[in-house]
Scaffold this motif. Structure first.
Motif, PDB file in Angstrom:
ATOM      1  N   LYS A  92      -3.009 -12.128  27.104  1.00  0.00           N
ATOM      2  CA  LYS A  92      -1.680 -11.301  27.009  1.00  0.00           C
ATOM      3  C   LYS A  92      -1.494 -11.539  28.640  1.00  0.00           C
ATOM      4  O   LYS A  92      -1.984 -11.418  29.305  1.00  0.00           O
ATOM      5  CB  LYS A  92      -1.680 -10.280  26.535  1.00  0.00           C
ATOM      6  CG  LYS A  92      -2.278 -10.039  25.155  1.00  0.00           C
ATOM      7  CD  LYS A  92      -2.250  -8.622  24.401  1.00  0.00           C
ATOM      8  CE  LYS A  92      -2.650  -8.621  22.996  1.00  0.00           C
ATOM      9  NZ  LYS A  92      -2.798  -7.414  22.424  1.00  0.00           N
ATOM     10  N   MET A  93       0.016 -11.890  28.473  1.00  0.00           N
ATOM     11  CA  MET A  93       0.797 -11.749  29.959  1.00  0.00           C
ATOM     12  C   MET A  93       2.121 -11.232  29.855  1.00  0.00           C
ATOM     13  O   MET A  93       2.987 -11.737  29.075  1.00  0.00           O
ATOM     14  CB  MET A  93       0.605 -12.955  30.645  1.00  0.00           C
ATOM     15  CG  MET A  93       0.999 -13.215  31.819  1.00  0.00           C
ATOM     16  SD  MET A  93       0.653 -14.553  33.018  1.00  0.00           S
ATOM     17  CE  MET A  93      -0.847 -14.727  32.979  1.00  0.00           C
ATOM     18  N   LEU A 106       4.197 -13.540  27.712  1.00  0.00           N
ATOM     19  CA  LEU A 106       3.535 -15.020  27.449  1.00  0.00           C
ATOM     20  C   LEU A 106       3.746 -15.649  26.239  1.00  0.00           C
ATOM     21  O   LEU A 106       3.603 -14.805  25.190  1.00  0.00           O
ATOM     22  CB  LEU A 106       2.261 -14.822  27.843  1.00  0.00           C
ATOM     23  CG  LEU A 106       1.164 -16.154  27.691  1.00  0.00           C
ATOM     24  CD1 LEU A 106       1.347 -16.823  29.012  1.00  0.00           C
ATOM     25  CD2 LEU A 106      -0.351 -15.520  28.067  1.00  0.00           C
ATOM     26  N   TYR A 144      -1.929  -9.328  33.198  1.00  0.00           N
ATOM     27  CA  TYR A 144      -2.397  -9.825  31.970  1.00  0.00           C
ATOM     28  C   TYR A 144      -3.764  -9.422  31.831  1.00  0.00           C
ATOM     29  O   TYR A 144      -4.381  -8.590  32.400  1.00  0.00           O
ATOM     30  CB  TYR A 144      -2.605 -11.465  32.385  1.00  0.00           C
ATOM     31  CG  TYR A 144      -3.347 -11.848  33.430  1.00  0.00           C
ATOM     32  CD1 TYR A 144      -4.867 -11.767  33.253  1.00  0.00           C
ATOM     33  CD2 TYR A 144      -2.842 -12.165  34.655  1.00  0.00           C
ATOM     34  CE1 TYR A 144      -5.514 -12.054  34.645  1.00  0.00           C
ATOM     35  CE2 TYR A 144      -3.733 -12.624  35.725  1.00  0.00           C
ATOM     36  CZ  TYR A 144      -4.915 -12.534  36.002  1.00  0.00           C
ATOM     37  OH  TYR A 144      -5.589 -12.967  36.694  1.00  0.00           O
TER      38      TYR A 144
END
Length: 634
Positions: A92-93, A106, A144
Motif C-alpha cells: 500500500k502506498m 497506489l 507505504y
C-alpha cells in the motif's frame, strides 16, 4: 509486522495504518536540525520481524519519507526482491503534499514486477517489485507498507535505517519477536541505546529505537558509510536443511553446511577428464598444471548468473557445466576444483563478499555474509587464489574485487576463516615515461609510455577488447587535457600473478606551453597531478581511509625548441608525511629538460584530527606539481 498482541507481548511501534481521512506528516512538523543538509527525511521506518520456525519468518514494513529535492527520490521508492522461497504482499502506498494532504493512492498498475536480472541471463529465479516515485512538486511525503514472507531462509535482513548520505531520520524502530528457542543473534554497530527485551511465556520481543539522526555528508577518502551509521545484523543460531540441523554459531559449522549441500557434485564426464589429462600431459610441476587447468577453464567456459537452489548456495553439478560450457561463480569454481582433482591437486571453494568498495565481513559474527565464490589452492610454498568467472583475468590475480578481506574456505572438516592476499605499494603502481617535442609557439608532440602494475592493472584491463574509440575517449578523460589530440594508441597485457598493462600513446597538444613576450612558461606535470578540490579543503568529521598503497613515478623529457634557453627551473621538492612520500626534481641535460616525480601512497586509517596535516601534505604536492620552467629567447 506484529501489530497485535502476540503471546501477551504488545508491539506498539508498527500500529500506524494508511488513511486518507486526516492531514498526516506535514513537512512543518520536521525538526529544523533534520532538514539541514538533507535531500530526504525518514519520518517513520518500522520493521517488525516475526520468526515462526527455523526456516520461516514474516517481515512487515511501514515507511514514511519526505523528499525535499530530486536527489532524495532514491530514498522514497520501493524496491523489494523475492524468489520461489519468498513472497511480497499487501503493498500500500499514499503520496502527501507539503501540508500533509493525500494527493495519490497506489494502484496495482503502479507496481512493476520483473526479473531481478533485466538482461535475461539464465537460471535466475529472483524477481523484484518496484514502485518508482516521481513528483513535479517538492517537498512531498510518501508512505507505504508491505509484508514479506520467507521460507527456507538462510540469512536474516540487515537493519540499516540511515543507509544513504544527506538522509536524516526522525524515528525508526526494529522489532524482532520469536520463541526463546528461535531467537536469533544480533550484531550491533554504532548503537548508542541498547535494545529493550521483553519476555512472556517462552516468547521474547527485542526492540531497537532510533530518533533524530541528522544527515551525514560524504567526505573524500572516507570510511564506508556502514561504519558511520547504526547497523544491526541478524543471524539464526540453527539452520535446518537436507533434513538436518546445522549450528550457524561457528564458521566451522557454517562451512560444514556449505560443504554438505555441495558434496558429490564434482563428477566430470569421461570425455572432459580425458581432455584435461591431454592438456596437462607435458606439464612437469604443480604450478604449471594449475596454469594449464585455468587456461582450459577460461577457454571453454563463460560466466552466466545463476541463482537457484538452497539459498542460492548449491552449485550446479560439474558435469552440467562441462556439457553447457557455462556456469555462475560457484558452478565454475566447483568445475575448476573437479578438474584440478583430476590433475591430482587439492583445492577448496571459498566464500567472499566481493566488490572494491564493499566493507569486509564481520569475522566475529558467523553468518551468511557472502555474495561470491573463488578458489583456494594451498601449495607447499604458497597459496594460489583463482577468480574463475573471468575469461581474461590474469592467472592467480584477484584484484581489488576480492583482495585483502576475510573469506571462508570450505573444507571437508568445515569452514576455515582466512584472508585473501594484500598487494603492497611496491606491487601497485603507475610508471610513466613522456617525451615531448616543443615548438616555438608552445605546441607539443608527445609520446607517452605507461605501465600499470598490480591493482592498477584493472584501471585499463577492461579496454583489452574495446574499440580504439573507447581507448581514446578513456585516455583523454584520464589526463584531462582538452587540447590533446590522439594520433595513435595501443595496449599490451602481461597476464601473470602480478599483472602489467602497457599503454603507448602518441598525441599532439595545442598550447602545451604559454608564450608571454620572449618567454615560454613550460608545465612539467600535465598528466598526473594532485588535483586538490574544494570539498577536500572543508572540515573533517570522519577518519581518513586509504584502501591500498601504490607508487606512481613519472619521467618527462622535454626538448627545448630552437632559439630558446633555460631561464629558470623548478626547485627540487621533497615532502614526507604519515600518508606517503613525494619527491620531484628538474634538471637540464644538453638541450633536454628532465622532470622526475615519485609519489608513494600508503594504505591505512588515520583519525579525523590528522585531516589538516593531510591537506597540508596535498597542498605542498599540488604547488610543486603546478610549478613551471621558464624558457627565454636567445
Amino acid at each position: 509486522m506484529v501489530c497485535n498482541n502476540v503471546a501477551g507481548l504488545k508491539n506498539t511501534g508498527c500500529g500506524a495504518s494508511l488513511s486518507s481521512k486526516e492531514t498526516r506528516y506535514p513537512v512543518s512538523d520536521i525538526p529544523a536540525e533534520l532538514k539541514d543538509n538533507s535531500d530526504a527525511v525518514i519520518r517513520e521506518f518500522e520493521m517488525d520481524v516475526e520468526v515462526r520456525s527455523l526456516n520461516s519468518l514474516v517481515i512487515k514494513v511501514h515507511r514514511v519519507v519526505t523528499v525535499f529535492r530530486e536527489n532524495g527520490l532514491k530514498n522514497a521508492g520501493l524496491e523489494e526482491y523475492y524468489d520461489q522461497d519468498s513472497k511480497i504482499s499487501e503493498i500500500k502506498m499514499i503520496d502527501y503534499n507539503e501540508a500533509g494532504v493525500e494527493t495519490k493512492h497506489l494502484k496495482s498498475s503502479d507496481i512493476i514486477d520483473e526479473s531481478a536480472v533485466p538482461d535475461g541471463l539464465f537460471y535466475v529465479d529472483k524477481r523484484v517489485k518496484r514502485v518508482k516515485v516521481i513528483s513535479a512538486f517538492y517537498p512531498f511525503t510518501i508512505e507505504y507498507t508491505y509484508e514479506k514472507e520467507f521460507h527456507g531462509l538462510l540469512s536474516y535482513p540487515v537493519w540499516e535505517p540511515q543507509d544513504d548520505y544527506r538522509l536524516s531520520v526522525e524515528h525508526s524502530q526494529l522489532v524482532v519477536i520469536a520463541d526463546d528457542a528461535l531467537l536469533p543473534r544480533f550484531n550491533e554497530i554504532n548503537i548508542f541505546q541498547p535494545a529493550t527485551i521483553t519476555h512472556d511465556k517462552n516468547r521474547s520481543l527485542v526492540t531497537y529505537t532510533f530518533r533524530d539522526l541528522p544527515a551525514l555528508e560524504s567526505e573524500p577518502f572516507s570510511i564506508p558509510l556502514a561504519e558511520r551509521v547504526p547497523v544491526i545484523n541478524i543471524a539464526p543460531n540453527i539452520y535446518r536443511t537436507l533434513k538436518e540441523d546445522y549450528d550457524f554459531r561457528t564458521w566451522k559449522s557454517v562451512g560444514s553446511w556449505v560443504y554438505a549441500i555441495n558434496k558429490n557434485r564434482d563428477i566430470l564426464p569421461a570425455k572432459t577428464r580425458q581432455e584435461l589429462l591431454d592438456r596437462i600431459k607435458g606439464e612437469k610441476d604443480e604450478l604449471s598444471k594449475i596454469r594449464a587447468v585455468y587456461r582450459f577453464v577460461q577457454e571453454t567456459t563463460r560466466y552466466v548468473c545463476i541463482s537457484i537452489g538452497i539459498g542460492g548456495m548449491q552449485t550446479a553439478e560439474a558435469g552440467l557445466v562441462a556439457e553447457k560450457g557455462y556456469g555462475d561463480c560457484k558452478g565454475l569454481v566447483n568445475y575448476t576444483k573437479a578438474l584440478l582433482s583430476v590433475a591430482g591437486i587439492t583445492s577448496y571453494a571459498t566464500l567472499v563478499n566481493a566488490g572494491e568498495d564493499e566493507p569486509d565481513i564481520l569475522p566475529g559474527f558467523p553468518s551468511d555474509q557472502f555474495d561470491h565464490v573463488i578458489l583456494c589452492i594451498p601449495r607447499e610454498s604458497d597459496t594460489t587464489w583463482l577468480e574463475c568467472t573471468s575469461q581474461s583475468i590474469p592467472f592467480g590475480f584477484l584484484g581489488p574485487f576480492t583482495d585483502n578481506r576475510h573469506v571462508l574456505i570450505i573444507t571437508p572438516d568445515g569452514g576455515v576463516l582466512a584472508r585473501t592476499p594484500v598487494y603492497p605499494g611496491t606491487m601497485n603502481g603507475l610508471s610513466r615515461k613522456v617525451t615531448i617535442d616543443l615548438d616555438t609557439n608552445g605546441n607539443a608532440a608527445a609520446g607517452i609510455y605507461s605501465s600499470y602494475k598490480g591493482l592498477l592493472y584493472e584501471k585499463v584491463a577492461w579496454l583489452e577488447h574495446r574499440p580504439v574509440k573507447d581507448m581514446e575517449d578513456n585516455f583523454i578523460e584520464k589526463i584531462k587535457v582538452p587540447s590533446a589530440s590522439i594520433k595513435g594508441i595501443r595496449y599490451s597485457f602481461m597476464k601473470d600473478q602480478l599483472p602489467e598493462a602497457r599503454e603507448t600513446v602518441s598525441l599532439s597538444i595545442r598550447s602545451f606551453a604559454t608564450r608571454a613576450g620572449n618567454r615560454i612558461f613550460l608545465p612539467f606535470n600535465l598528466f598526473n597531478t594532485a588535483n586538490i578540490s574544494r570539498n577536500q579543503l572543508s572540515s573533517r568529521k570522519t577518519s581518513l581511509y586509504f584502501r591500498s598503497a601504490e607508487t606512481d613515478s613519472d619521467t618527462v623529457e622535454i626538448h627545448i625548441p630552437p632559439g630558446y634557453k633555460v631561464e629558470s627551473l623548478p626547485e627540487t621538492t621533497e615532502v614526507t608525511s604519515p600518508f606517503g612520500h613525494y619527491k620531484v626534481t628538474a634538471v637540464q641535460k644538453d638541450n633536454t629538460l628532465i622532470f622526475c616525480r615519485v609519489l608513494e601512497k600508503k594504505e591505512g586509517r588515520y583519525p579525523s584530527s590528522s585531516f589538516a596535516e593531510f591537506m597540508d601534505y596535498l597542498q605542498k604536492i599540488d604547488r610543486a606539481d603546478k610549478s613551471n620552467a621558464v624558457l627565454i629567447k636567445n
